[in-house]
Design a protein around this motif. Structure first.
Motif, PDB file in Angstrom:
ATOM      1  N   ASP A 169       0.792  -1.229   0.000  1.00  0.00           N
ATOM      2  CA  ASP A 169       0.000   0.000   0.000  1.00  0.00           C
ATOM      3  C   ASP A 169       0.826   1.281   0.000  1.00  0.00           C
ATOM      4  OD1 ASP A 169      -2.477  -1.159  -0.221  1.00  0.00           O
ATOM      5  OD2 ASP A 169      -2.870  -1.182   1.934  1.00  0.00           O
ATOM      6  N   LYS A 178       2.118   2.866  -2.324  1.00  0.00           N
ATOM      7  CA  LYS A 178       1.706   3.731  -3.430  1.00  0.00           C
ATOM      8  C   LYS A 178       0.514   4.621  -3.066  1.00  0.00           C
ATOM      9  CE  LYS A 178      -0.635  -0.226  -5.411  1.00  0.00           C
ATOM     10  NZ  LYS A 178       0.204  -1.353  -5.092  1.00  0.00           N
ATOM     11  N   HIS A 179      -0.221   4.244  -2.018  1.00  0.00           N
ATOM     12  CA  HIS A 179      -1.397   5.012  -1.614  1.00  0.00           C
ATOM     13  C   HIS A 179      -1.095   6.109  -0.594  1.00  0.00           C
ATOM     14  CE1 HIS A 179      -3.849   2.219  -3.832  1.00  0.00           C
ATOM     15  NE2 HIS A 179      -3.391   1.204  -3.118  1.00  0.00           N
ATOM     16  N   PHE A 180       0.047   6.026   0.106  1.00  0.00           N
ATOM     17  CA  PHE A 180       0.274   7.024   1.150  1.00  0.00           C
ATOM     18  C   PHE A 180       1.704   7.537   1.288  1.00  0.00           C
ATOM     19  CE2 PHE A 180       0.865   2.967   3.340  1.00  0.00           C
ATOM     20  CZ  PHE A 180       1.977   3.196   4.132  1.00  0.00           C
TER      21      PHE A 180
END
Length: 64
Positions: free
Chosen positions: A13, A15-17
């Motif tokens: 994850d 890439k999301h934060f």
């Protein structure tokens, strides 16, 4: 401490934060270890690399 470990060890994850992380994919996963492919940058610059990550819950995430 366990909440922080959960966030840092969640490489899929990133890439999301994580700022400027454009892609993050776990390639292999074994107990206590994973290999990931990451892409970091901003247009027109983008660096792609593979990373080896050692995990020891709940207090160690070591990236090499």
């Amino acid at each position: 401490m366990e909440d922080m470990y959960a966030v840092v060890s969640d490489v899929d994850d990133y890439k999301h934060f994580v700022p400027w992380c454009r892609d993050s994919v776990v390639l292999t996963r074994k107990p206590g270890h994973l290999k990931a492919k990451l892409a970091v940058g901003f247009p027109p610059f983008l660096e792609k690399y593979n990373s080896s990550v050692t995990l020891v819950a709940p207090n160690l995430v070591k990236v090499g």
